[in-house]
Design an enzyme around this catalytic site. Structure first.
Site, short mmCIF file in Angstrom:
data_model
loop_
_atom_site.label_atom_id
_atom_site.label_comp_id
_atom_site.label_asym_id
_atom_site.label_seq_id
_atom_site.Cartn_x
_atom_site.Cartn_y
_atom_site.Cartn_z
NE ARG A 33 -2.73 -3.50 -3.21
CZ ARG A 33 -2.66 -3.61 -1.89
NH1 ARG A 33 -2.47 -2.54 -1.16
NH2 ARG A 33 -2.78 -4.78 -1.30
CG ASP A 57 -6.77 0.61 11.68
OD1 ASP A 57 -7.54 1.51 12.04
OD2 ASP A 57 -7.15 -0.57 11.56
CE LYS A 99 -8.91 3.67 8.97
NZ LYS A 99 -9.68 2.42 8.87
CD GLU A 132 1.76 0.98 6.65
OE1 GLU A 132 1.91 0.81 5.43
OE2 GLU A 132 1.46 0.05 7.43
CG ASP A 133 -1.09 1.64 3.55
OD1 ASP A 133 -0.80 1.49 4.76
OD2 ASP A 133 -1.54 0.72 2.86
CG PHE A 143 -12.17 -0.30 4.81
CD1 PHE A 143 -11.20 -0.96 5.55
CD2 PHE A 143 -12.20 -0.50 3.43
CE1 PHE A 143 -10.29 -1.82 4.94
CE2 PHE A 143 -11.29 -1.34 2.80
CZ PHE A 143 -10.34 -2.01 3.56
CB VAL A 144 -9.89 5.13 3.25
CG1 VAL A 144 -10.78 6.15 3.94
CG2 VAL A 144 -8.67 4.81 4.10
N GLY A 180 0.77 -1.24 0.00
CA GLY A 180 0.00 0.00 0.00
C GLY A 180 0.80 1.29 0.00
CG ASP A 207 -5.96 -3.97 -0.48
OD1 ASP A 207 -5.50 -3.46 0.57
OD2 ASP A 207 -6.28 -5.16 -0.56
P1 5GP Z 1 -2.42 -1.38 11.94
O1 5GP Z 1 -1.37 -2.40 12.23
O2 5GP Z 1 -2.00 0.03 12.20
O3 5GP Z 1 -3.71 -1.73 12.62
O4 5GP Z 1 -2.81 -1.57 10.45
C1 5GP Z 1 -2.14 -1.07 9.38
C2 5GP Z 1 -2.61 -1.76 8.12
O5 5GP Z 1 -4.02 -2.07 8.15
C3 5GP Z 1 -2.44 -0.83 6.95
O6 5GP Z 1 -1.15 -0.95 6.41
C4 5GP Z 1 -3.52 -1.32 6.00
O7 5GP Z 1 -3.02 -2.38 5.23
C5 5GP Z 1 -4.61 -1.83 6.88
N1 5GP Z 1 -5.70 -0.84 7.03
C6 5GP Z 1 -6.05 -0.18 8.14
N2 5GP Z 1 -7.08 0.67 7.91
C7 5GP Z 1 -7.37 0.54 6.60
C8 5GP Z 1 -8.34 1.16 5.74
O8 5GP Z 1 -9.16 2.02 6.11
N3 5GP Z 1 -8.33 0.77 4.44
C9 5GP Z 1 -7.48 -0.17 3.95
N4 5GP Z 1 -7.56 -0.46 2.65
N5 5GP Z 1 -6.55 -0.77 4.72
C10 5GP Z 1 -6.50 -0.42 6.04
#
Ligand code: 5GP
Length: 167
Positions: A158, A96, A124, A92-93, A145-146, A38, A152
């Site tokens: 993507r 979360d 977020k 990083e994209d 959820f984006v 991403g 993706d």
């Molecule tokens: P974390 O470990 O911070 O919970 O998650 C990070 C990963 O969760 C991101 O790199 C992404 O792949 C996925 N993710 C979290 N929120 C979203 C969202 O709103 N949309 C998408 N497509 N992926 C998300």
């Protein structure tokens, strides 16, 4: 598909972050460590707006089953070059829960980079489970959820040039 952040806004915010990074790392070589898949569009837009010597590295991770409780992350594709002594920015994209970056930061610090910072296009904050400092954030968004700009849904969307969400 509803547009949350349009292409022009993304591009201009990335240029701002690029200028900030350029200033903070004046004349230094940098390693952009992208988290597959991403981070690719963000990494590229950021890198092309920075004049420093930037090297690209990639790592691919995924969550183990039951991540919500254990928070364990698995490495699918590891780095190919050493980052020891280098100035590294993890790209990083989206942040979360913060689990991925918390794990990765610890994992990468073991390799003794000279410095390690984090850039994320989106964050977020309301979803955070692990406290993780993010040095460069493009946009803080609400709990939606984006998709798009690297993000993706089942490997789709993507390549959208904007960030959108599906109602
Ligand atoms: P974390 O470990 O911070 O919970 O998650 C990070 C990963 O969760 C991101 O790199 C992404 O792949 C996925 N993710 C979290 N929120 C979203 C969202 O709103 N949309 C998408 N497509 N992926 C998300």
């Amino acid at each position: 598909m509803d547009v949350l952040i349009n292409e022009a806004k993304i591009q201009s915010r990335i240029k701002e972050i690029a200028r900030q990074i350029e200033k903070e790392y004046e004349g230094k070589q940098l390693v952009f460590l992208g988290i597959l898949k991403g981070s690719l569009p963000f990494l590229w837009e950021l890198a092309k707006n920075i004049k420093n010597d930037i090297r690209f590295e990639f790592i691919e991770v995924s969550s183990y089953e039951g991540t919500e409780s254990t928070g364990k992350i698995k490495i699918n594709k590891d780095l190919t070059e050493s980052i020891t002594g280098k100035d590294v920015i993890i790209v990083e994209d989206i942040v979360d829960t913060g689990r991925t970056l918390t794990f990765l930061k610890e994992y990468l610090l073991e390799r003794k980079p000279n410095s390690l910072k984090i850039a994320a296009l989106l964050s977020k904050p309301s979803r955070r489970v692990m406290e993780i400092g993010v040095d460069y954030i493009g946009f803080q968004i609400e709990d939606k959820f984006v998709v798009g700009f690297g993000l993706d849904y089942d490997q789709k969307y993507r390549n959208l040039p904007y960030v959108g969400y599906i109602e």
